[in-house]
Design an enzyme around this catalytic site. Sequence first.
Site, mmCIF file in Angstrom:
data_model
loop_
_atom_site.group_PDB
_atom_site.id
_atom_site.type_symbol
_atom_site.label_atom_id
_atom_site.label_comp_id
_atom_site.label_asym_id
_atom_site.label_seq_id
_atom_site.Cartn_x
_atom_site.Cartn_y
_atom_site.Cartn_z
ATOM 1 N N LEU A 29 9.078 24.865 -51.454
ATOM 2 C CA LEU A 29 9.838 24.278 -50.351
ATOM 3 C C LEU A 29 10.953 23.345 -50.832
ATOM 4 C CD1 LEU A 29 9.623 23.818 -47.126
ATOM 5 C CD2 LEU A 29 8.769 21.598 -47.801
ATOM 6 N N ARG B 118 13.146 24.789 -36.390
ATOM 7 C CA ARG B 118 12.923 25.665 -37.545
ATOM 8 C C ARG B 118 12.897 27.145 -37.174
ATOM 9 N NH1 ARG B 118 8.451 22.085 -40.899
ATOM 10 N NH2 ARG B 118 9.997 20.572 -41.617
ATOM 11 N N ARG C 196 6.583 23.965 -34.507
ATOM 12 C CA ARG C 196 6.457 22.526 -34.817
ATOM 13 C C ARG C 196 7.789 21.960 -35.262
ATOM 14 N NH1 ARG C 196 5.842 19.570 -39.643
ATOM 15 N NH2 ARG C 196 5.310 21.364 -40.952
ATOM 16 N N GLU D 254 13.311 19.803 -45.446
ATOM 17 C CA GLU D 254 14.296 19.708 -44.360
ATOM 18 C C GLU D 254 15.111 18.418 -44.480
ATOM 19 O OE1 GLU D 254 12.859 21.207 -40.614
ATOM 20 O OE2 GLU D 254 13.659 19.466 -39.575
ATOM 21 N N GLN E 13 4.562 29.193 -38.680
ATOM 22 C CA GLN E 13 5.926 28.720 -38.950
ATOM 23 C C GLN E 13 6.467 29.230 -40.283
ATOM 24 O OE1 GLN E 13 6.952 24.273 -39.489
ATOM 25 N NE2 GLN E 13 7.976 24.928 -37.607
ATOM 26 N N HIS F 42 9.411 28.273 -42.706
ATOM 27 C CA HIS F 42 10.351 27.171 -42.962
ATOM 28 C C HIS F 42 11.671 27.760 -43.461
ATOM 29 C CE1 HIS F 42 12.122 23.582 -44.693
ATOM 30 N NE2 HIS F 42 11.163 22.852 -44.156
ATOM 31 N N HIS G 245 4.967 28.621 -43.999
ATOM 32 C CA HIS G 245 4.864 27.179 -44.235
ATOM 33 C C HIS G 245 3.702 26.511 -43.503
ATOM 34 C CE1 HIS G 245 6.182 23.153 -45.121
ATOM 35 N NE2 HIS G 245 6.389 22.859 -43.851
ATOM 36 N N PHE H 39 16.079 14.804 -38.510
ATOM 37 C CA PHE H 39 15.305 16.019 -38.766
ATOM 38 C C PHE H 39 15.595 17.024 -37.660
ATOM 39 C CE2 PHE H 39 11.576 16.903 -41.681
ATOM 40 C CZ PHE H 39 12.091 16.211 -42.758
HETATM 41 C C1 LIG Z 1 5.444 21.502 -49.189
HETATM 42 C C2 LIG Z 1 5.106 20.907 -47.844
HETATM 43 C C3 LIG Z 1 5.867 19.852 -47.357
HETATM 44 C C4 LIG Z 1 5.567 19.290 -46.107
HETATM 45 N N1 LIG Z 1 6.320 18.235 -45.651
HETATM 46 C C5 LIG Z 1 6.006 17.668 -44.458
HETATM 47 C C6 LIG Z 1 6.731 16.537 -43.975
HETATM 48 O O1 LIG Z 1 7.627 16.029 -44.627
HETATM 49 N N2 LIG Z 1 6.393 16.032 -42.764
HETATM 50 C C7 LIG Z 1 5.385 16.557 -41.999
HETATM 51 O O2 LIG Z 1 5.128 16.050 -40.912
HETATM 52 N N3 LIG Z 1 4.666 17.618 -42.454
HETATM 53 C C8 LIG Z 1 4.941 18.166 -43.656
HETATM 54 N N4 LIG Z 1 4.203 19.228 -44.100
HETATM 55 C C9 LIG Z 1 3.000 19.639 -43.363
HETATM 56 C C10 LIG Z 1 1.868 18.649 -43.631
HETATM 57 O O3 LIG Z 1 1.960 18.175 -44.952
HETATM 58 C C11 LIG Z 1 0.489 19.251 -43.447
HETATM 59 O O4 LIG Z 1 0.428 19.961 -42.242
HETATM 60 C C12 LIG Z 1 -0.564 18.155 -43.419
HETATM 61 O O5 LIG Z 1 -0.420 17.296 -44.529
HETATM 62 C C13 LIG Z 1 -1.971 18.721 -43.384
HETATM 63 O O6 LIG Z 1 -2.883 17.661 -43.532
HETATM 64 P P1 LIG Z 1 -4.423 17.873 -43.287
HETATM 65 O O7 LIG Z 1 -5.071 16.547 -43.484
HETATM 66 O O8 LIG Z 1 -4.653 18.570 -42.008
HETATM 67 O O9 LIG Z 1 -4.878 18.901 -44.433
HETATM 68 P P2 LIG Z 1 -4.770 18.827 -46.021
HETATM 69 O O10 LIG Z 1 -3.960 17.705 -46.516
HETATM 70 O O11 LIG Z 1 -4.416 20.205 -46.450
HETATM 71 O O12 LIG Z 1 -6.257 18.519 -46.456
HETATM 72 C C14 LIG Z 1 -7.284 19.468 -46.332
HETATM 73 C C15 LIG Z 1 -8.536 18.881 -46.949
HETATM 74 O O13 LIG Z 1 -9.636 19.738 -46.684
HETATM 75 C C16 LIG Z 1 -10.368 19.952 -47.872
HETATM 76 N N5 LIG Z 1 -11.036 21.236 -47.743
HETATM 77 C C17 LIG Z 1 -10.520 22.430 -47.325
HETATM 78 N N6 LIG Z 1 -11.471 23.372 -47.311
HETATM 79 C C18 LIG Z 1 -12.611 22.771 -47.719
HETATM 80 C C19 LIG Z 1 -13.941 23.224 -47.923
HETATM 81 N N7 LIG Z 1 -14.318 24.498 -47.717
HETATM 82 N N8 LIG Z 1 -14.867 22.346 -48.361
HETATM 83 C C20 LIG Z 1 -14.526 21.053 -48.615
HETATM 84 N N9 LIG Z 1 -13.276 20.569 -48.440
HETATM 85 C C21 LIG Z 1 -12.346 21.416 -47.987
HETATM 86 C C22 LIG Z 1 -9.331 19.878 -48.978
HETATM 87 O O14 LIG Z 1 -9.935 19.583 -50.208
HETATM 88 C C23 LIG Z 1 -8.473 18.726 -48.456
HETATM 89 O O15 LIG Z 1 -9.072 17.495 -48.804
HETATM 90 C C24 LIG Z 1 4.499 19.802 -45.339
HETATM 91 C C25 LIG Z 1 3.735 20.861 -45.838
HETATM 92 C C26 LIG Z 1 4.037 21.421 -47.073
HETATM 93 C C27 LIG Z 1 3.219 22.571 -47.562
#
Ligand SMILES: Cc1cc2nc3c(=O)[nH]c(=O)nc-3n(C[C@H](O)[C@H](O)[C@H](O)COP(=O)(O)OP(=O)(O)OC[C@H]3O[C@@H](n4cnc5c(N)ncnc54)[C@H](O)[C@@H]3O)c2cc1C
Length: 562
Positions: free
Chosen positions: A241, A275, A375, A244, A229, A231, A340, A113
């Site tokens: 997306l 990135r 990141r 990567e 960021q 991407h 991203h 990566f």
């Molecule tokens: C397309 C894509 C591909 C990616 N690929 C990678 C990868 O390969 N490797 C990597 O390391 N990172 C990757 N990332 C980044 C990574 O996926 C995210 O940064 C990470 O998954 C975020 O996780 P989280 O638990 O913080 O939030 P999320 O998974 O976004 O979860 C947020 C939670 O909060 C809840 N929520 C939000 N607001 C409220 C509210 N007001 N009331 C109640 N619930 C609420 C939602 O329902 C959800 O359950 C990628 C991101 C994207 C967009």
Amino acid sequence: MPSHDVLIIGAGLAGQRAALAAAQAGASVSIVSKVHPVRSHSVAAAGGINAALNPEDSWESHAFDTVKGSDYLGDQDAIEIMCREAPDELLWLEHAGVTFHRDETGHLGTRAFGGASAARTYYVADITGHALLHVLYEQLMKHHATVDRYEEWFTTDLLQDDDGRCFGAICRNLRDGRVEVFNAKSTILASGGAGQAYEPTTNGLIVTGDGMAQAFRIGAKLMDMEMVQYHPTCLAGNGILITEGARGEGAWLLNAKGERFMERYAPNKLELASRDVVSRAEQTEINEGRGFPDRTVALDVTKVPRRRTLEALREIVNIGRDFAGVDITREPIHIRPGNHYMMGGVKTDSDGRTTVPGLYAAGEVACVSVHGGNRLGANSLLDTLIFGRRAGEHAASRAGEMTMPSTPTSRVADVERSIAAIIGREPGGRRLGAIKRELGATMNQHVAVFRDGAGLAKAHEVVRRLKVQAPKAAIDDRGSVFNQDVIAAIELGYLLDVAEAIVVAAQERKESRGAQFRTDFPQRNDADWLKHIDISVNGAEAPRVSYSPVTITRWQPEERTY
Ligand SMILES: Cc1cc2nc3c(=O)[nH]c(=O)nc-3n(C[C@H](O)[C@H](O)[C@H](O)COP(=O)(O)OP(=O)(O)OC[C@H]3O[C@@H](n4cnc5c(N)ncnc54)[C@H](O)[C@@H]3O)c2cc1C
């Protein structure tokens, strides 16, 4: 009234990992999510998760790559924790049931990566987030006696007592519109990023900065907000997306003349520079006329053996076919940099504690800061799990030392009144969607890969104007069952708060570092700007700016080349 030791807002990877840790530490837990947990945005993560697990790799090497990737803005104590704890976390995931890719010898296999000096990204084809999230949800089921799940409940506000401590939140059941106080000794925000402040973005419609704005509104500090960021490989138009992982497997970037232009920008790492570097290179090619007429460059996945692409990158084969009409195994696909990820967020220490007592944050909503100015790919899933777990453990232990706070239910009536006011808005104002689109387009124009003072001032002016218009935007749905119009109106308010914090921080930082490239201040300036920008609420005025030091343990800043 639900009442628990630990309330977790968000059920993506950070929230579910925090819930498991808190439950294992003996706490009673409630976990709230505005969508079904396995639809949380973590499900979209594709390429993988980093850990220095191979004997020839080391956590120190992973940590140095992360520090360098952050353009020396990351806090090195937190980075050391993340990289040191990564191998055990990865093995824990594997033992919990994640079917990580194995190589021909049967060992866990890795892919390369960006910005990494070793191939240390573990993956499940290009659906890694999907695999992780489902396994965590299965694990959570085992704890049904102590973890209460509130699926499709929307948190509107955090609750605070007279001494400034957070003691829970107010949530609305999306199925019937019922509003309730969720009482808790410790509250963990795990509500994800804020990509919808931009258009286009790789982030889904639910990623609206709720937790950042909610924490900010009760006085928590936000940090590194200027670091957004872009991407390098997103489809033109819709922003979808292309992982990567494609470049990790050997895909090339080409301009319209067929040149492998990364040879000029990052002769050693080429497409696998960090990135910020690759996105700037692409945007420079496009701006200087070496891109295609649709303002893109090309990603050539045909360099990867077709069989390997069909095995390890099958999801982006589908994306190319369904969203661009391109068979990526046979021809290059047009891509460009796209919004991203938020490196910034709610400022926390390495146990997830924010500047508001009783309130924790973990995952993309938080800023520990392990990513600093940029990141590295595959470090976010790691961040969600390591700091989700640590926040869960700390919040549970804090709760063990407290009695349950008593909660005034009068706040329910306040929230009900404000929702009634949204429903009762007079028709005739601008549509919510129009305001959101103007916000997204403005941010994408002025607060993107390249920025300058004039563009940032313009963006700030637009955001301030939209903040006046948004509270008057009428909605159509006046019912109480799954009223997404009400939710969209509230979310727009969060997005505008987050956008203003991003713009104010970007205006403040008068240098170029990581994802913030100021064409009017093109050099990195460690003497004046090797510090975090903290943003806090300032009544109705533009947010207040302050600074905090960057923690340096063993890696002094030096010139960053790839
Ligand atoms: C397309 C894509 C591909 C990616 N690929 C990678 C990868 O390969 N490797 C990597 O390391 N990172 C990757 N990332 C980044 C990574 O996926 C995210 O940064 C990470 O998954 C975020 O996780 P989280 O638990 O913080 O939030 P999320 O998974 O976004 O979860 C947020 C939670 O909060 C809840 N929520 C939000 N607001 C409220 C509210 N007001 N009331 C109640 N619930 C609420 C939602 O329902 C959800 O359950 C990628 C991101 C994207 C967009």
